[in-house]
Motif scaffolding. Sequence first.
Motif, PDB file in Angstrom:
ATOM      1  N   VAL A 256       0.831  -1.211   0.000  1.00 18.24           N
ATOM      2  CA  VAL A 256       0.000   0.000   0.000  1.00 18.24           C
ATOM      3  C   VAL A 256       0.862   1.256   0.000  1.00 18.24           C
ATOM      4  N   VAL A 257       1.912   1.284   0.831  1.00 23.84           N
ATOM      5  CA  VAL A 257       2.765   2.474   0.916  1.00 23.84           C
ATOM      6  C   VAL A 257       3.373   2.805  -0.436  1.00 23.84           C
ATOM      7  N   TRP A 258       3.922   1.785  -1.110  1.00 22.14           N
ATOM      8  CA  TRP A 258       4.560   2.051  -2.399  1.00 22.14           C
ATOM      9  C   TRP A 258       3.542   2.397  -3.472  1.00 22.14           C
ATOM     10  N   PHE A 259       2.342   1.836  -3.378  1.00 23.69           N
ATOM     11  CA  PHE A 259       1.290   2.208  -4.333  1.00 23.69           C
ATOM     12  C   PHE A 259       1.008   3.707  -4.247  1.00 23.69           C
ATOM     13  N   TYR A 260       0.812   4.196  -3.025  1.00 23.00           N
ATOM     14  CA  TYR A 260       0.491   5.614  -2.864  1.00 23.00           C
ATOM     15  C   TYR A 260       1.663   6.501  -3.288  1.00 23.00           C
ATOM     16  N   LEU A 261       2.868   6.105  -2.929  1.00 22.78           N
ATOM     17  CA  LEU A 261       4.027   6.903  -3.327  1.00 22.78           C
ATOM     18  C   LEU A 261       4.153   6.942  -4.847  1.00 22.78           C
ATOM     19  N   ILE A 273     -12.347   3.606  -7.897  1.00 29.09           N
ATOM     20  CA  ILE A 273     -12.198   2.339  -7.183  1.00 29.09           C
ATOM     21  C   ILE A 273     -11.123   1.534  -7.906  1.00 29.09           C
ATOM     22  N   TYR A 274     -10.030   1.271  -7.211  1.00 26.60           N
ATOM     23  CA  TYR A 274      -8.926   0.501  -7.788  1.00 26.60           C
ATOM     24  C   TYR A 274      -9.217  -0.997  -7.680  1.00 26.60           C
ATOM     25  N   PRO A 275      -8.544  -1.812  -8.517  1.00 25.07           N
ATOM     26  CA  PRO A 275      -8.736  -3.266  -8.425  1.00 25.07           C
ATOM     27  C   PRO A 275      -8.455  -3.786  -7.008  1.00 25.07           C
ATOM     28  N   HIS A 276      -9.210  -4.773  -6.635  1.00 23.46           N
ATOM     29  CA  HIS A 276      -9.068  -5.372  -5.298  1.00 23.46           C
ATOM     30  C   HIS A 276      -7.988  -6.449  -5.369  1.00 23.46           C
ATOM     31  N   TRP A 277      -6.884  -6.198  -4.680  1.00 24.97           N
ATOM     32  CA  TRP A 277      -5.784  -7.162  -4.710  1.00 24.97           C
ATOM     33  C   TRP A 277      -6.189  -8.443  -3.985  1.00 24.97           C
ATOM     34  N   GLN A 278      -5.765  -9.570  -4.530  1.00 20.93           N
ATOM     35  CA  GLN A 278      -6.035 -10.862  -3.917  1.00 20.93           C
ATOM     36  C   GLN A 278      -4.868 -11.241  -3.012  1.00 20.93           C
ATOM     37  N   MET A 279      -5.156 -11.379  -1.731  1.00 26.48           N
ATOM     38  CA  MET A 279      -4.086 -11.698  -0.788  1.00 26.48           C
ATOM     39  C   MET A 279      -3.491 -13.081  -1.060  1.00 26.48           C
ATOM     40  N   THR A 280      -4.241 -13.964  -1.689  1.00 24.70           N
ATOM     41  CA  THR A 280      -3.706 -15.290  -2.019  1.00 24.70           C
ATOM     42  C   THR A 280      -2.589 -15.191  -3.049  1.00 24.70           C
ATOM     43  N   ALA A 281      -2.547 -14.042  -3.765  1.00 19.89           N
ATOM     44  CA  ALA A 281      -1.508 -13.846  -4.781  1.00 19.89           C
ATOM     45  C   ALA A 281      -0.273 -13.156  -4.217  1.00 19.89           C
ATOM     46  N   PRO A 340     -14.159   0.221   3.214  1.00 22.25           N
ATOM     47  CA  PRO A 340     -13.778   0.191   1.797  1.00 22.25           C
ATOM     48  C   PRO A 340     -12.873  -0.975   1.415  1.00 22.25           C
ATOM     49  N   PHE A 341     -12.215  -1.623   2.402  1.00 29.31           N
ATOM     50  CA  PHE A 341     -11.385  -2.778   2.074  1.00 29.31           C
ATOM     51  C   PHE A 341     -12.215  -3.907   1.469  1.00 29.31           C
ATOM     52  N   LEU A 342     -13.520  -3.823   1.604  1.00 25.96           N
ATOM     53  CA  LEU A 342     -14.400  -4.824   1.014  1.00 25.96           C
ATOM     54  C   LEU A 342     -14.235  -4.875  -0.497  1.00 25.96           C
ATOM     55  N   PHE A 343     -13.926  -3.716  -1.125  1.00 28.33           N
ATOM     56  CA  PHE A 343     -13.828  -3.680  -2.581  1.00 28.33           C
ATOM     57  C   PHE A 343     -12.482  -3.173  -3.090  1.00 28.33           C
ATOM     58  N   SER A 344     -11.678  -2.529  -2.237  1.00 29.17           N
ATOM     59  CA  SER A 344     -10.333  -2.121  -2.644  1.00 29.17           C
ATOM     60  C   SER A 344      -9.532  -1.752  -1.404  1.00 29.17           C
ATOM     61  N   TYR A 345      -8.247  -2.089  -1.440  1.00 28.32           N
ATOM     62  CA  TYR A 345      -7.385  -1.772  -0.298  1.00 28.32           C
ATOM     63  C   TYR A 345      -6.787  -0.374  -0.392  1.00 28.32           C
ATOM     64  N   VAL A 346      -7.013   0.302  -1.516  1.00 25.54           N
ATOM     65  CA  VAL A 346      -6.433   1.637  -1.706  1.00 25.54           C
ATOM     66  C   VAL A 346      -7.482   2.574  -2.300  1.00 25.54           C
ATOM     67  N   ALA A 347      -7.327   3.849  -2.013  1.00 24.02           N
ATOM     68  CA  ALA A 347      -8.204   4.886  -2.580  1.00 24.02           C
ATOM     69  C   ALA A 347      -7.454   6.205  -2.508  1.00 24.02           C
ATOM     70  N   ALA A 419     -13.506  -5.210 -13.760  1.00 23.32           N
ATOM     71  CA  ALA A 419     -13.861  -6.255 -12.790  1.00 23.32           C
ATOM     72  C   ALA A 419     -14.393  -5.682 -11.483  1.00 23.32           C
ATOM     73  N   CYS A 420     -14.636  -4.392 -11.443  1.00 21.73           N
ATOM     74  CA  CYS A 420     -15.084  -3.745 -10.202  1.00 21.73           C
ATOM     75  C   CYS A 420     -16.577  -3.979  -9.998  1.00 21.73           C
ATOM     76  N   TRP A 421     -16.905  -4.987  -9.224  1.00 18.53           N
ATOM     77  CA  TRP A 421     -18.308  -5.312  -8.982  1.00 18.53           C
ATOM     78  C   TRP A 421     -19.023  -4.202  -8.222  1.00 18.53           C
ATOM     79  N   MET A 422     -18.292  -3.505  -7.337  1.00 18.81           N
ATOM     80  CA  MET A 422     -18.925  -2.430  -6.570  1.00 18.81           C
ATOM     81  C   MET A 422     -19.401  -1.301  -7.485  1.00 18.81           C
TER      82      MET A 422
END
Length: 680
Positions: A256-261, A273-281, A340-347, A419-422
Amino acid sequence: MAALIFGLALACYWPALRGGMLWDDAAHMTRPDLRSWSGLGRIWFSVGATQQYYPVLHTAFWLEHRLWGDATLGYHLVNVFLHAASACLVALILRRLTDGRSDLLAEGHERRRYAGVEWLAAAIFTVHPVCVESVAWISEQKNTLSLLFYLLAALAYLKFDARRGRRAYVAASLFFLLALATKTVTASLPAALLLVLWWQRGRIAWKRDVVPLLPWFVLAAAAGLFTAWVERRIIGAQGAPFALSAVERLLLAGRVVWFYLGKLVWPSRLMFIYPHWQMTAAGAGWLAGLAGGLVLTLALWLLRRSGRAPIARAAAAGLAGWLFFVGSLFPVLGFFNIYPFLFSYVADHFQYLPSVGVIAVAAPGLALLLNRGSPAGRASGRAAGVLLVAGLAVLSHRQSRIYRDSQTLYRATLALNPACWMARVNLAVELAESPAGVPEALAQYAEALRLNPANAEGHNNYANLLATLPGRVPEALAHYEQALRLRPDFADAHANYANLLAALPGRVPEALTQYAEALRLAPGTPELHYSLANALARIPGRMPEALAHYAEALRLNPDFAQAHVNLANELAKLPGRMPEALAHYEQALRIDPRLALAHYNLAVQLSEIPGREAEARRHYEEALRLRPDYAKAENDLGVLDARQGRFDEAKRHWEKAVQLDPAYEDPRRNLELLRRRRQP
């Protein structure tokens, strides 16, 4: 320079000034039940009365609604004004921090290269595209207003730190409290102030620096923990979508930190709404992000002791800015559950405040780079600085265009994130507001549920639309049931399911069971008591219970205008209760004078009371002014005219009622009776 900052802000956000309400703006812009003085009290003292428990924010919205109602231009202008004012405060704080301390940036003659650096930072913050979401979206006044209080608190505290005056400390503390009560991400301020003081002095003294901020740390911790509880218990940020392990949360924070930077340095492909990252990946790249953050922190810490003064100064400033950035992002790095983590970890709006630290540190580096060399080179550098600000302003201007209405916003989001269902669910809600949009709304719901079949809210919203369509009620019931299988504690789905069941023959007992479960899950929800009362009122012998639930709804929300109307409707049917019924109609109209149904129902009752026909007429006419297509009001006003011998006026009202609703039999029958009466 301040005038230039405000001019830049207006230029960037000019397209958004004409924008309407988006997503949850309606829930922020003071609902009708909160617009009275008692509603203001609920904003402060009733957790759950507003979208989030930020009483200063919602008091601001309450005041703004008093000034210009639902006209969105006023809200947009306030956001732009607050943003520009905060940019000016950034400049003033940077000037105060470096005033008389040239060694913080440069030595002696090198100081001139940094002339105006504070206004460069302010200009970049004003026009940076990552700020657009916070400024162009009315709901994010929580960001623009809280940052203003945050910076005012910081400025006042720096004044206290220099002179140790009690007034400055009290003023700083008051601004900090206002910031916390506007948005609790500002809880990072006391830590940020210690960081700034360390940067200024090179060390922290317990008595001088830490002790004055201890009360602030206590307030910050209390506010943060309370908000975390509200997010979980009231807003619903819990359950399987938020079940991350400690290791996953740590890896997420690094990414998340590097995404924002990255978005700050290169603001490309910004989206709502950014893509929702899959933690399994999560893999080596995620671990590299975390490791990179630790390495950067260690490197800056070591370089600050470099024997070369320019490198040491740059490293110290860079470390301060980096730690400010990461620390201010801490509430949204993944360690706490937020909805908001329900649909994206960043905004983008999550880094509105943190971006100030990076911009404030980057501005001196840019100034040094652009002011090097010969006079001609320095002139070229200044031109490059102007072009940088202008380029960012153009990007912000373009980005703000997508905030003009909800459909534009969601379609722009889906163009970049299909792919943003929200976004599909929200777009479907907007489309369903007009009959022409219903087919596409159904398609968007279907696609959203294909992308995320475990989305209980999507099933619930889809069912809400299906329930209004002929022949689709069985599907609606199925989707409500699926929503409740996915989330048995979904109070809204229980309530909506109950509302549909209550309208179906023979299924009222099931509806009452669903209402009971919804009330068990959300006992303090006035709308639930109101809906249950409506159902009970239709069951013989259950009127006392219905009246009790109407009363409870009004106890929980005294400004619930529709509950006053329906309670009055039932009281009017009972012997000797007409005075109470009239009082509730009148109270409903004091709360919401634009409630056409209340005017109509009150007129119906007044028309039956001798001597009050004139009052009845006024309310019929007001109902028609508010709702010109109100066929029943036209018909009943014609009946009132006929009773008073005004048959020509009655005929005109009945003809208009037939025109408005050709299937409405009462005015047709009245016209036939009038025709027979006039036959010789």
